[in-house]
Motif scaffolding. Structure first.
Motif, PDB file in Angstrom:
ATOM      1  N   LEU A  97      -4.143  -8.112   4.040  1.00 41.57           N
ATOM      2  CA  LEU A  97      -2.822  -7.480   4.001  1.00 41.57           C
ATOM      3  C   LEU A  97      -2.880  -6.127   3.310  1.00 41.57           C
ATOM      4  N   GLN A  98      -3.670  -6.067   2.235  1.00 39.81           N
ATOM      5  CA  GLN A  98      -3.702  -4.837   1.463  1.00 39.81           C
ATOM      6  C   GLN A  98      -4.356  -3.692   2.240  1.00 39.81           C
TER       7      GLN A  98
ATOM      8  N   ALA B 143      -1.795  -2.103   4.144  1.00 37.71           N
ATOM      9  CA  ALA B 143      -0.960  -1.240   3.311  1.00 37.71           C
ATOM     10  C   ALA B 143      -1.632   0.119   3.110  1.00 37.71           C
ATOM     11  N   TYR B 144      -2.987   0.108   2.951  1.00 40.79           N
ATOM     12  CA  TYR B 144      -3.701   1.384   2.817  1.00 40.79           C
ATOM     13  C   TYR B 144      -3.564   2.218   4.076  1.00 40.79           C
TER      14      TYR B 144
ATOM     15  N   ARG C 146     -11.025  -2.423  16.954  1.00 42.47           N
ATOM     16  CA  ARG C 146     -11.005  -3.737  16.313  1.00 42.47           C
ATOM     17  C   ARG C 146     -11.339  -3.672  14.828  1.00 42.47           C
ATOM     18  N   ALA C 147     -12.124  -2.664  14.467  1.00 40.85           N
ATOM     19  CA  ALA C 147     -12.550  -2.556  13.066  1.00 40.85           C
ATOM     20  C   ALA C 147     -11.358  -2.404  12.127  1.00 40.85           C
TER      21      ALA C 147
ATOM     22  N   TYR D 212      -8.643  -4.009  12.179  1.00 44.64           N
ATOM     23  CA  TYR D 212      -7.937  -5.269  11.915  1.00 44.64           C
ATOM     24  C   TYR D 212      -8.802  -6.164  11.047  1.00 44.64           C
ATOM     25  N   THR D 213      -8.663  -5.960   9.721  1.00 41.70           N
ATOM     26  CA  THR D 213      -9.547  -6.665   8.801  1.00 41.70           C
ATOM     27  C   THR D 213      -9.021  -8.038   8.437  1.00 41.70           C
ATOM     28  N   GLY D 214      -7.717  -8.249   8.623  1.00 38.48           N
ATOM     29  CA  GLY D 214      -7.139  -9.520   8.230  1.00 38.48           C
ATOM     30  C   GLY D 214      -6.655  -9.491   6.787  1.00 38.48           C
TER      31      GLY D 214
ATOM     32  N   LEU E 296      -0.291   3.736   4.111  1.00 33.88           N
ATOM     33  CA  LEU E 296      -0.233   4.873   3.189  1.00 33.88           C
ATOM     34  C   LEU E 296      -0.867   6.106   3.828  1.00 33.88           C
TER      35      LEU E 296
END
Lengths: 109, 620
Positions: free
Chosen positions: B598-599, B602-603, B591-592, B594-596, B606
């Motif tokens: 968007l960026q 993207a990290y 669960r950690a 899924y921070t909410g 990457l």
């Protein structure tokens, strides 16, 4: 095989690839750092264009048409994708009255 | 004729289905439909008999590799006889039920249950292999459960039906093992194929006998039958006296070819012990139906013992031949018993109906004048069971006693003693119920039942008188008995005289003793005068239930509690909860991600791309 251009280009392949990489990097950091969805979207398009530039350059310097064919497809799909993507952003704005990414966090755990 | 046999099997099923689906609220229509179908069954069974053809046929039902289960019909002499009994007695009991159950709220369920029982029972009779018999065997168990439980709002009825079902399960477990072992040893369970070729084994017939032990309530699984009297009286007559409990005997006769002397010896002793035990228990019963239930147990023990006595060698002048006299004697007694025991149960039903559902014989008395038809027919039943000369029971009991005398003196002695007891408790029942003065308001206001109830009694009484003579002298139905009649042992010369004298002696001693000993009073004379003997007999009756209660409560229940504890700790605790907890922990970690933001995604992307590239490049 028929050469596409009679004259040699003024700059070599590495120059083109450098510009392409630069564009990609600008786009990538834009996606990572900017907060406005619309700007992020433009940065995504920039990354896509960076790849098309590299493909055109490869096509020219290798003397084949493969890269150009790729580019045609990418342009076609990008057009469609832009239409969908912009529509989503407009719909999002209508619903949430914002396009700032830090406020669009409902999928948080 | 095959179509007739299929029709006779499917008719009651159709009736049961129609009643269950459409007629649950229309008790009157349901009862007439069920009775009509029973009448059709009786008619078709007689048509089949008249025609005289014997046939068998089967179709494959299931196939798993080389193992196949088939459904088939085997209509031979044995099936013909049994089908006639089931059809005819079944019809009379349906008819009686029309009157007896007239005011019942759940009439439709009752008659639907009777129909499903008829279907199951006819399935057993016509089955041509052991697997098919087992299917219908379980179906009669189910219908028996359904019908014992008819007054389900009564706790005792619910308990009795459960007990009957569970005790039968114990026997059926052995039966199923026997069927599997039979298939394993012989490669087939078809009766005809087994008859042609089979492996001799003691275990197979004994395991199969376990099934008969449950269904025919033989020692030590006899405990369910007396309790099953909680059901309506016609059910007791049909299922727990005339047909279903006789299915065990029928099944034994079906697998007669598999029998070996050692197995027969065991079967013989179990039958003998059951016969004498049940007769002793019957002496101290107060409930009219319980007396008849123990009497049924005792008579079933007689049949099993007769079967266990096996074959005898006969000398016809020069010829010496061995006949399966056990089968003949057992089936003969089964037939006559079906008539007179159904008669007595229906008679008791008529008495109970007339006395406003009073079942204690010491509260009856004086019914001779109030219920004349019931009295006369019941008396004929009593005379038949105690072996009054030239009544049905006289011949069939003599056949068994003669066979016992020829084969085993000890068994003969026990069975003769049982016959004394039989006369004793039957005359006791008869005298206390019908003679003397009425001893309660119910008995004072008793009334004779209507024609729909007395007619079956009269027909069964006629059969109880002539049911046996027809086999020999009159030749009323040579087609009915077929080859079975030839298997009945008959005494000749000196043996005949001996048997006749023994038979008359036991009847006179037992019956006479009861007639003089018992007074038509509100209390049991035996209890007053021989308190010790009385309590001994009562204790004997209760001993089995006590042992089983102790076993269930103290042994089985404790063991189940240990298993439950282990299940809670190991299965539910460690395995199920443990695995779920592990998955939950992994979920907490995941669960950690899924921070909410968007960026952040993207990290992660990457990072993933970098890892993928590194993997593709062969860095790790």
């Amino acid at each position: 095989m028929i050469p596409l251009l009679a004259t040699a280009p003024a700059y070599g392949l590495p120059s083109y690839l450098f510009v392409s990489a630069l564009l990609f990097a600008i786009g990538f950091f834009g996606v990572l750092l900017r907060k406005n969805t619309l700007v992020i979207y433009m940065c995504l398009e920039l990354m896509l264009l960076a790849s098309t530039l590299a493909l055109v350059a490869f096509s020219k310097f290798n003397g084949t048409l493969d890269g150009n064919v790729f580019v045609f497809f990418i342009l076609t799909i990008a057009a469609a994708e832009v239409a969908v993507g912009l529509a989503i952003i407009v719909a999002l704005f209508r619903k949430r009255h914002t396009v700032q990414v830090e406020e669009l966090n409902q999928l948080k755990h | 004729m095959l179509q007739h046999a299929i029709l006779i099997l499917l008719l009651p099923l159709a009736s049961a289905v129609v009643i269950a689906l459409f007629l649950r609220k229309q008790g009157a229509i349901a009862s007439w439909l069920s009775t009509g179908v029973a009448g059709a069954i009786a008619a078709i069974s007689i048509i089949l008999l008249q025609h005289g053809e014997r046939f068998e046929s089967s179709v494959e039902w299931l196939r798993f590799g080389t193992f196949s289960v088939s459904l088939g019909i085997k209509y031979d002499d044995l099936a013909a006889l049994m089908l006639f009994i089931v059809g005819f007695v079944g019809f009379l009991i349906h008819l009686f039920s029309l009157g007896y159950m007239h005011d019942d709220q759940a009439r439709a369920r009752f008659f639907g249950g009777l129909s499903i029982f008829m279907f199951s029972m006819i399935g057993i009779v016509l089955a041509d292999n052991l697997f098919m018999i087992f299917i219908f065997w379980e179906l009669v168990g189910f219908s028996s459960w359904l019908l014992i439980n008819h007054y389900h709002e009564k706790q005792s009825a619910a308990d009795a039906s459960k007990k009957a079902f569970i005790v039968n399960r114990v026997g059926d477990f052995g039966f199923l093992l026997g069927i599997i072992m039979c298939y394993w040893a012989n490669g087939t369970v078809n009766f005809t194929e087994l008859g042609q070729n089979h492996v001799f084994s003691t275990a197979v017939p004994l395991l199969l006998f376990c099934g008969a032990m449950g269904k025919s309530a033989q020692m030590p699984l006899q405990v369910w039958l007396p309790d099953a009297m909680e059901g309506p009286t016609p059910v007791s007559a049909l299922i727990h006296a005339a047909t279903m409990v006789a299915a065990g005997i029928f099944m034994l006769c079906r697998i007669n070819v598999l029998m070996v002397p050692q197995a027969l010896e065991v079967i013989m002793w179990i039958g003998t012990v059951t016969a004498v035990y049940a007769a002793l228990c019957a002496i101290v019963q107060r409930d009219i139906k319980k007396v008849l239930a123990y009497s049924t147990l005792s008579q079933l023990g007689y049949m099993v013992a007769a079967f266990g006595l096996g074959s005898i060698a006969l000398e016809h002048g020069e010829h010496k031949m061995v006949i399966a006299a056990g089968v003949g004697a057992a089936m003969f007694h089964l037939t006559t018993h079906a008539f007179f025991k159904a008669l007595m149960f229906l008679g008791s039903g008529s008495v109970i109906h007339g006395c406003h559902h009073e079942q204690d014989i010491f509260k009856m008395g004086g019914l001779r004048k109030k219920m004349p038809i019931t009295f006369v027919t019941f008396s004929i039943g009593v005379l038949a069971i105690i072996g009054f000369p030239w009544l049905a029971g006289f011949f069939s009991k003599d056949a068994i006693l003669y066979l016992a005398m020829e084969k085993n003196t000890a068994v003969f002695a026990v069975l003769a003693f049982t016959a004394v007891l039989t006369s004793f408790y039957m005359v006791r029942l008869w005298k206390i119920t019908f003679l003397g003065e009425a001893r309660s308001d119910e008995a004072k206001h008793a009334h004779e039942s209507g024609l729909v109830m007395t007619l079956p009694l009269i027909i069964l009484a006629v059969l109880s008188i002539f049911g046996a003579t027809g086999w020999f002298g009159l030749g009323l139905y040579p087609k009915l008995a077929g080859s079975i009649a030839g298997l009945i042992p008959e005494a000749h010369g000196a043996a005949h005289t001996t048997i006749l004298l023994v038979s008359l002696a036991v009847m006179t001693i037992g019956g006479g003793a009861a007639l003089f000993f018992y007074k038509s009073a509100a209390t049991d004379t035996l209890e007053e005068k021989f308190r010790f003997g009385f309590s001994m007999l009562t204790g004997l009756k209760e001993s089995f239930d006590k042992v089983y209660d102790y076993y269930v409560a103290k042994v089985q229940q404790r063991f189940a509690m240990v298993l439950n504890f282990l299940e809670q700790i190991v299965l539910a605790g460690a395995i199920i909860r443990g695995l779920a907890g592990f998955a939950g922990l992994v979920g907490y970690g995941a669960r950690a991600f899924y921070t909410g933001s968007l960026q952040a995604y993207a990290y992660w992307f990457l990072l993933g791309a970098a890892l993928l590239w590194a993997y593709a490049a062969g860095i790790f």
